[in-house]
Motif scaffolding. Structure first.
Motif, PDB file in Angstrom:
ATOM      1  N   GLN A   1       0.894  -0.992   0.036  1.00 20.81           N
ATOM      2  CA  GLN A   1       0.009   0.064  -0.026  1.00 20.81           C
ATOM      3  C   GLN A   1       0.792   1.422   0.073  1.00 20.81           C
ATOM      4  O   GLN A   1       0.682   2.405  -0.828  1.00 20.81           O
ATOM      5  CB  GLN A   1      -1.056   0.103   1.124  1.00 20.81           C
ATOM      6  CG  GLN A   1      -1.991   1.233   1.194  1.00 20.81           C
ATOM      7  CD  GLN A   1      -2.611   1.046   2.388  1.00 20.81           C
ATOM      8  OE1 GLN A   1      -2.516   0.555   3.523  1.00 20.81           O
ATOM      9  NE2 GLN A   1      -3.715   2.090   2.531  1.00 20.81           N
TER      10      GLN A   1
ATOM     11  N   THR B   1      -1.814  -4.397   4.444  1.00 22.99           N
ATOM     12  CA  THR B   1      -0.620  -3.584   3.433  1.00 22.99           C
ATOM     13  C   THR B   1      -1.056  -3.867   1.860  1.00 22.99           C
ATOM     14  O   THR B   1      -0.278  -3.306   1.216  1.00 22.99           O
ATOM     15  CB  THR B   1       0.659  -4.098   3.616  1.00 22.99           C
ATOM     16  OG1 THR B   1       0.791  -5.700   3.247  1.00 22.99           O
ATOM     17  CG2 THR B   1       1.087  -4.039   4.939  1.00 22.99           C
TER      18      THR B   1
ATOM     19  N   SER C   1     -12.459  -1.919   0.463  1.00 17.32           N
ATOM     20  CA  SER C   1     -11.243  -1.067   0.563  1.00 17.32           C
ATOM     21  C   SER C   1     -11.264   0.320   0.250  1.00 17.32           C
ATOM     22  O   SER C   1     -10.277   0.965   0.517  1.00 17.32           O
ATOM     23  CB  SER C   1     -10.210  -1.751  -0.395  1.00 17.32           C
ATOM     24  OG  SER C   1     -10.673  -1.708  -1.658  1.00 17.32           O
TER      25      SER C   1
ATOM     26  N   PRO D   1      -2.234  -3.214  -1.686  1.00 19.83           N
ATOM     27  CA  PRO D   1      -2.284  -1.914  -2.500  1.00 19.83           C
ATOM     28  C   PRO D   1      -3.791  -1.608  -2.783  1.00 19.83           C
ATOM     29  O   PRO D   1      -4.602  -2.504  -3.233  1.00 19.83           O
ATOM     30  CB  PRO D   1      -1.534  -2.352  -3.926  1.00 19.83           C
ATOM     31  CG  PRO D   1      -0.892  -3.412  -3.542  1.00 19.83           C
ATOM     32  CD  PRO D   1      -1.497  -4.246  -2.439  1.00 19.83           C
ATOM     33  N   GLU D   2      -3.976  -0.421  -2.612  1.00 16.27           N
ATOM     34  CA  GLU D   2      -5.366  -0.013  -2.758  1.00 16.27           C
ATOM     35  C   GLU D   2      -5.879   0.539  -4.126  1.00 16.27           C
ATOM     36  O   GLU D   2      -7.089   0.575  -4.575  1.00 16.27           O
ATOM     37  CB  GLU D   2      -5.677   1.420  -2.010  1.00 16.27           C
ATOM     38  CG  GLU D   2      -4.856   2.612  -2.404  1.00 16.27           C
ATOM     39  CD  GLU D   2      -4.488   3.455  -1.315  1.00 16.27           C
ATOM     40  OE1 GLU D   2      -4.926   5.027  -1.527  1.00 16.27           O
ATOM     41  OE2 GLU D   2      -4.488   3.276  -0.104  1.00 16.27           O
TER      42      GLU D   2
END
Length: 677
Positions: A274, A396, A534, A398-399
Motif C-alpha cells: 500500500q 498492506t 477497501s 495496494p489500494e
C-alpha cells in the motif's frame, strides 16, 4: 652432425630467451600499480636435441621460449567473487539501515517520537486541569498535530529511501549490462589471439577485473571450457567457451553473446504494498525483438502509424498477432522476468532489493475458496490463516489494485473487501478482478494457494511503513472511539452511540489528492459477517503519510469533547481521563503487546538489530576480502624486490649469451678468414 655454426645458433637462442625475460620483467615493473594485472613469467624449455651419431649420442640445441604466462590461481578468484557478493549485499544494507536508524533518533539534538508523544500527553494533563478552556484545548490539538506531522515526515523519508534504493538498482543494472557487453567483447578478442597459439594475458586480466566488479553487484558463476574441432577431437583449437551465469544460474554471457536486463517501472495497479512509492522497477530480460516492438508501440501511441498499417503488417507476417495486440494496448506482452524474490541474486542488487521491498516475508497469502461473479465482474474469495492478515490495521494490500498469483497464473484485481469473522478478526478477502486480465480464473482455482507481492524475508522499507501505519491506525481508532462513541459535546448535547458524528474525532486521513480529509466512524465494533470495502471510510485508508488532525477541530477547538453525561458542566473531564489512560492501558490500545507509548522501543529493537547485523557482516566480509586479496596477490601480484633480482639475473644471462656470440664470432673469424678453411 651439427653444422659449423651450430654453437652460434645456440647462443642466439639464449640471447632471445634472455631478451624475452628482460622484456617481461620490464612489463611487470611497469604494471606494478595496475589494477587487476597478473605477474607474467617466461616459460622456457630445452630445445629438442640433435642426433650426432657419435658416442655421446645427441647434442643440446639450446633453449626455446615456449610462452609468456600470467601467474593466476583461479581458486582465489572464486573465493574473492563469493566474498565480493556478500560484501556488496551487506554494504548496501549497512548504508541504508543507518539512514533508517537516523529517522527514529530521539535525543537532546533531535526531537523524535517519544519526546513529541510525551509533549502531547503533557498537554492533555494540562487539559484535565482546565477541561473547558478553549486555549488549552487548542494547545493540546497543536501538540497532536506535531505527532501527525512526525509520522508524515517519517513516512515520506522512508519513501525517499525506497526511491533512492530504486534509483540505485537502475544504476547497478546499467553497470551489469555494461560489464556483460565488455566481457563478451573480451571473450571474442581472447579467442582471436589464442587460436594463433599466443596467450592473451592482458585481455584475460581485464576480463577477471570486470568479473571482480560484477561479483560485487550480483552472484557470479564462471566456467571456461576448451573448444574442440568436431572433425579432429584431439586437435587443440586454442579457443575457449566462457560462460557467466548470475543470480543463481541465469545466463548472462555465453562466448561473444550476452543478454541485457531492463528496468520496467510498475504501474499504479502493479504495486506490491500500500505504501510503496510509485514507479518502482521490475527487471526483465530484453532482446532485439523487444526494441523493434517497442518502436512500433511508440509510433502507434504518437499517431505516426495507424491500426490499419499494423494490421497489414500482421497479414504480411511482419508482426505477430500477440505483438499487434500489445502495440495497440489490448494485451500485455510476455517478457522473461528476472525473479526479484530469489535469495540467490546476491551482491549489491540483493541488498538494495531487500531494503526496497523487504516485507519480513509478510505478504498476502491465502487459499481460494470461491470464484464468483458480482456486478458483471469476476471475484475471488480467499480464506486467510496468518495472524497479520486477520487484523485490518495491519493490512498492506495496494489500494489501487494489484497482481494475484495463483500457481502459474496471474490476475489483476481492481479492489477488494474484507469479511469479518469471529472476535473482530478478518476471515476472508474478496477481490474484484480487473478487465485487464486476458482470461479470468475458473473453478479449477478453488483450493489453490494464492499470493500478492513477493516474499522478501528482510525488514526493509515496506516493513517499517507497515509498522508505523499499524500504530497510526490503531492509535487513531482507539483515540477517536473515546471521543466520538462515548463522548458528549461541551454544550451537553448527547451523542448517539450508534450514529457516529465524525466532526467529533481528532485523527483523520488526508486524501491522496486534493485538500479534503477522510473521517472515520470509529466507534462501531465490527461483527461477524461485516464486509468492509477497501474504498470505504475504513482505517485501512489511514497511513502514516496521510495521518492528520481534523481540520474542523483545528479551526474550532471546542469541538474536542471533554466529558460525558448531562449536567456535569464544562469543567468535567472524564473523557480526558479516558484519553490519558490510553497512554498506558494495553486493554485500550496495544502495539505488539506493548503500550502505545512504547512504539519507539519496538521499532528501534528491529532497526538496531538489523543495522548492527549489517554493519558486523559488512566489516567481517570486508576483512575476509582483504585476506583473500593478500593471498591472491602473493601469487599474481608484482613484487618489486623480486623483479629487481630477476632483472639482474636476466641481465647476466643476456650478457653471457652476448659474450658467447662474441667468442664464437672470433672463432669463426680465425677459422674462416685466418686459416682459409
Amino acid at each position: 652432425m651439427a653444422s659449423t655454426f651450430f654453437g652460434l645458433d645456440i647462443a642466439y637462442k639464449g640471447l632471445t630467451a634472455a631478451n624475452a625475460a628482460l622484456n617481461t620483467t620490464a612489463n611487470n615493473i611497469a604494471n606494478v600499480q595496475t589494477d587487476g594485472y597478473s605477474r607474467q613469467v617466461v616459460t622456457q624449455k630445452a630445445s629438442d636435441p640433435l642426433r650426432a651419431y657419435t658416442t655421446y649420442g645427441t647434442l643440446g640445441s639450446g633453449v626455446d621460449t615456449v610462452s609468456i604466462d600470467r601467474q593466476r590461481d583461479q581458486f582465489y578468484d572464486y573465493k574473492m567473487w563469493r566474498n565480493n557478493t556478500k560484501t556488496g549485499e551487506y554494504e548496501e544494507k549497512n548504508y541504508y539501515m543507518k539512514q533508517i536508524e537516523d529517522l527514529f533518533i530521539d535525543d537532546s539534538t533531535i526531537k523524535g517520537f517519544t519526546s513529541i508523544y510525551n509533549e502531547m500527553y503533557n498537554a492533555l494533563d494540562e487539559l484535565q486541569k482546565n477541561a473547558g478552556d478553549s486555549t488549552t484545548k487548542a494547545q493540546f490539538i497543536g501538540y497532536a498535530n506535531n505527532l501527525a506531522y512526525y509520522f508524515n515526515t517519517v513516512a515520506n523519508q522512508l519513501t525517499t529511501i525506497q526511491l533512492d534504493a530504486n534509483a540505485e538498482i537502475k544504476n547497478k543494472v546499467d553497470e551489469l549490462n555494461s560489464y556483460a557487453e565488455e566481457i563478451a567483447s573480451l571473450n571474442e578478442q581472447i579467442n582471436v589471439i589464442e587460436m594463433t597459439g599466443a596467450k592473451a594475458n592482458e585481455l584475460r586480466d581485464q576480463r577477471d577485473l570486470i568479473i571482480d566488479k560484477l561479483s560485487r553487484i550480483v552472484d557470479v558463476e564462471f566456467t571456461e571450457t576448451p573448444v574442440y574441432d568436431t572433425n579432429q577431437p584431439d586437435r587443440d583449437t586454442g579457443a575457449t567457451r566462457c560462460i557467466i551465469k548470475i543470480a543463481g544460474g541465469q545466463q548472462l554471457v555465453d562466448g561473444n553473446e550476452y543478454r541485457q536486463l531492463e528496468c520496467v517501472a510498475r504501474e499504479a495497479y502493479q504495486a506490491n504494498n500500500q505504501s510503496d512509492a510509485l514507479g518502482l522497477f521490475d527487471l526483465t530480460w530484453k532482446n532485439e525483438e523487444d526494441a523493434r516492438i517497442e518502436g512500433y508501440k511508440m509510433k502507434y501511441d504518437s499517431g505516426k502509424i495507424s491500426r490499419e498499417d499494423l494490421e497489414r503488417m500482421v497479414t504480411n507476417r511482419q508482426l505477430s498477432e500477440a505483438d499487434f495486440l500489445y502495440v495497440v494496448g489490448e494485451k500485455e506482452r510476455y517478457k522473461e522476468v528476472f525473479d526479484l524474490s530469489s535469495m540467490q541474486i546476491g551482491g549489491q542488487l540483493q541488498g538494495l532489493l531487500a531494503i526496497r521491498d523487504g516485507n519480513n516475508a509478510e505478504n498476502f497469502k491465502g487459499t481460494v475458496s470461491e470464484v464468483g461473479i458480482s456486478g458483471g465482474k469476476t471475484t475471488l474469495t480467499m480464506d486467510v490463516t496468518a495472524e497479520y492478515l486477520k487484523d485490518i490495521n495491519k493490512t498492506t494490500l495496494p489500494e489501487n489494485g494489484g497482481l494475484i498469483k495463483i500457481g502459474t497464473q496471474q490476475y489483476y484485481y481492481d479492489s477488494f473487501k474484507i469479511v469479518m469473522g469471529a472476535e473482530g478478526k478478518v476471515e476472508q478477502y474478496v477481490f474484484e478482478l480487473s478487465t485487464k486480465n486476458q482470461t479470468q480464473p475458473g473453478n479449477d482455482r478453488v483450493g489453490m494457494e494464492a499470493q500478492i507481492g513477493d516474499v522478501i524475508g528482510y525488514q526493509g522499507v515496506p516493513y517499517y511503513q507497515q509498522q508505523i501505519n499499524e500504530w497510526c491506525r490503531t492509535f487513531a481508532e482507539a483515540f477517536n472511539k473515546i471521543l466520538a462513541h462515548e463522548g458528549y459535546d461541551d454544550g451537553e448535547k448527547a451523542v448517539d452511540g450508534h450514529e457516529q458524528e465524525t466532526d467529533k474525532i481528532l485523527f483523520v486521513a488526508n486524501e491522496a489528492t486534493g485538500d479534503t480529509q477522510r473521517k472515520f466512524a470509529a466507534s462501531r465494533t465490527a461483527v461477524a459477517g461485516d464486509e468492509i470495502e477497501s474504498s470505504a471510510d475504513s482505517y485501512y485508508y489511514l497511513t502514516a503519510a496521510r495521518f492528520a488532525i481534523n481540520s474542523e477541530m483545528m479551526d474550532d477547538p471546542d469541538l474536542l469533547a471533554s466529558h460525558t453525561g448531562l449536567g456535569k458542566g464544562k469543567e468535567a473531564y472524564d473523557i480526558i481521563k479516558e484519553l490519558s489512560d490510553l497512554r498506558t492501558n494495553k486493554d485500550k490500545m496495544s502495539f505488539r503487546g506493548c503500550t502505545s507509548g512504547e512504539f519507539l522501543q519496538n521499532i528501534l529493537s528491529d532497526i538496531s538489530l538489523n543495522a548492527s547485523s549489517a554493519n558486523s557482516f559488512y566489516t567481517s566480509y570486508t576483512n575476509i576480502g582483504q585476506v583473500i586479496d593478500t593471498q591472491r596477490l602473493s601469487i599474481s601480484g608484482v613484487d618489486t624486490d623480486e623483479e629487481s633480482l630477476n632483472l639482474v639475473e636476466y641481465q647476466h644471462a643476456y650478457n653471457l649469451a652476448s659474450k658467447m656470440i662474441q667468442v664464437l664470432s672470433e672463432v669463426y673469424d680465425r677459422l674462416i678468414n685466418q686459416t682459409g678453411v
